[in-house]
Write an enzyme that holds these catalytic residues in place. Structure first.
Site, PDB file in Angstrom:
ATOM      1  N   ARG A   1       7.468   0.643  -0.760  1.00  0.00           N
ATOM      2  CA  ARG A   1       8.916   0.834  -0.781  1.00  0.00           C
ATOM      3  C   ARG A   1       9.347   2.204  -1.310  1.00  0.00           C
ATOM      4  NH1 ARG A   1       7.706  -2.387   2.063  1.00  0.00           N
ATOM      5  NH2 ARG A   1       8.274  -4.586   2.165  1.00  0.00           N
TER       6      ARG A   1
ATOM      7  N   SER B   1      16.626  -7.950   0.057  1.00  0.00           N
ATOM      8  CA  SER B   1      15.948  -8.110  -1.231  1.00  0.00           C
ATOM      9  C   SER B   1      16.540  -7.155  -2.262  1.00  0.00           C
ATOM     10  CB  SER B   1      14.449  -7.840  -1.082  1.00  0.00           C
ATOM     11  OG  SER B   1      13.850  -8.806  -0.256  1.00  0.00           O
TER      12      SER B   1
ATOM     13  N   GLU C   1      15.235  -2.553  -5.431  1.00  0.00           N
ATOM     14  CA  GLU C   1      15.182  -1.841  -4.156  1.00  0.00           C
ATOM     15  C   GLU C   1      16.525  -1.197  -3.853  1.00  0.00           C
ATOM     16  OE1 GLU C   1      13.564  -3.568  -0.636  1.00  0.00           O
ATOM     17  OE2 GLU C   1      12.339  -4.996  -1.745  1.00  0.00           O
TER      18      GLU C   1
END
EC number: 1.3.1.98
Length: 329
Positions: free
Chosen positions: A172, A221, A291
């Site tokens: 990520r 998320s 995130e």
């Protein structure tokens, strides 16, 4: 002449003053941008980057608005958003060069039109390709680093392609040079069974509909999964699944999704995030990492307890919170 007048004079493209940003984000939260710019092409993009550097104007980059939380007070300076049809797309065998502003949802079909597969993991990801490439977006089916070969990065001095191997891709994240903006993304795919690829994407969409709150505005998320764990399981274990603050709630469908029930504010959302981090840290000793990219001017009390968060909202080398500008999905 104000700085907004000067940028409009120098940069070909669309310029919207005091532009509402909440409708341009997936979670539908946040205040306005002083100036929202959509440059017409690569030269206009470099002109914009040069203008904000010269004028000392803060710059933030907004893609499709997924994984982005805009401050209730909005964003000072320029918010850059590349048009969906930003020039320069091409196809050469198994290699596609695509606009960073292209919606992710349409890309697998484009690959299929050329008999190519390998982008199935993008089928359930919202936002734009540039943001997905910048944060190495992915699902259980794969992630961007599996297909990205080069990124075209624009700066005030021009644009050029940089190999993916030089960008430090990891879970990520990737390392973009300070002040650089993703303009185009080069991906390498493979010839394959298009019907099987489409079937896999349909199956994944059905799984997502059954397990994720896709009927409400949401980031997707909120936290990355810690090694060997699932953030949603940890949040549920500390009793926060379904917990509400104002108009925001930890979804009763999936505990790692914050959803907007209507009228949620950035303050509401950050209160949920801070609470989850604190409880999970206290019980499990795990520091959850978001995130979500923060964009704009947040009061210090809203950011307390969010060490290590990603921040947007400043300018080249001087974004809000001291971070560099980042591409947000």
């Amino acid at each position: 002449m104000t700085w907004r007048d000067e940028i409009a004079r120098r940069v070909r493209g669309e310029h919207l003053r005091d532009a509402p940003l909440a409708p341009r984000t997936a979670v539908r939260v946040g205040g306005p941008a002083d100036l929202l710019c959509r440059p017409a092409d690569g030269d206009a993009l470099s002109a914009l980057l040069g203008a904000v550097r010269e004028l000392g104007v803060p710059l933030s980059v907004l893609g499709g608005g997924a994984n982005t939380l805009v401050a209730d007070a909005g964003v000072r300076g320029v918010v850059l958003r590349l048009p969906q049809d930003f020039p320069g797309e091409s196809t050469d065998g198994d290699t596609l060069v695509l606009s960073a502003g292209a919606p992710i949802a349409r890309l697998p079909a484009r690959a299929h039109a050329h008999g190519l597969v390998g982008m199935e993991f993008l089928g359930g990801i919202p936002g734009t390709l540039g943001g997905a490439a910048a944060m190495n977006a992915g699902t259980r089916l794969g992630e961007m680093k599996d297909v990205v070969t080069r990124l075209e990065l624009a700066t005030a001095d021009g644009a050029g392609f940089v190999p993916a191997a030089a960008l430090g891709y990891a879970y990520r994240t990737c390392r973009l040079p300070p002040g650089a903006v993703v303009a185009r993304v080069e991906v390498r795919l493979r010839p394959g069974d298009v019907a099987a690829s489409e079937a896999l994407m349909r199956e994944d969409r059905e799984r997502r509909r059954a397990t994720q709150p896709l009927d409400r505005p949401t980031f997707g998320s909120t936290f990355t999964n810690p090694p060997g764990e699932y953030a949603g399981r940890l949040i549920e274990a500390v009793g926060l699944k379904g917990h509400r603050v104002g108009g925001a709630v930890w979804s009763p469908v999936h505990a790692n999704f914050v959803t907007n029930l209507g009228g949620a504010t950035a303050r509401d959302v950050l209160a949920l995030i801070r609470l989850a981090r604190a409880r999970v840290k206290e019980r499990f000793g795990i520091a959850l990492e978001t995130e979500v990219r923060l964009m704009g001017e947040f009061p210090p009390d809203e950011l307390a307890g969010l060490d290590g968060h990603a921040a947007d909202g400043g300018g080249p080398g001087a974004a809000s919170g001291g971070a560099r500008p980042r591409e947000a999905t």
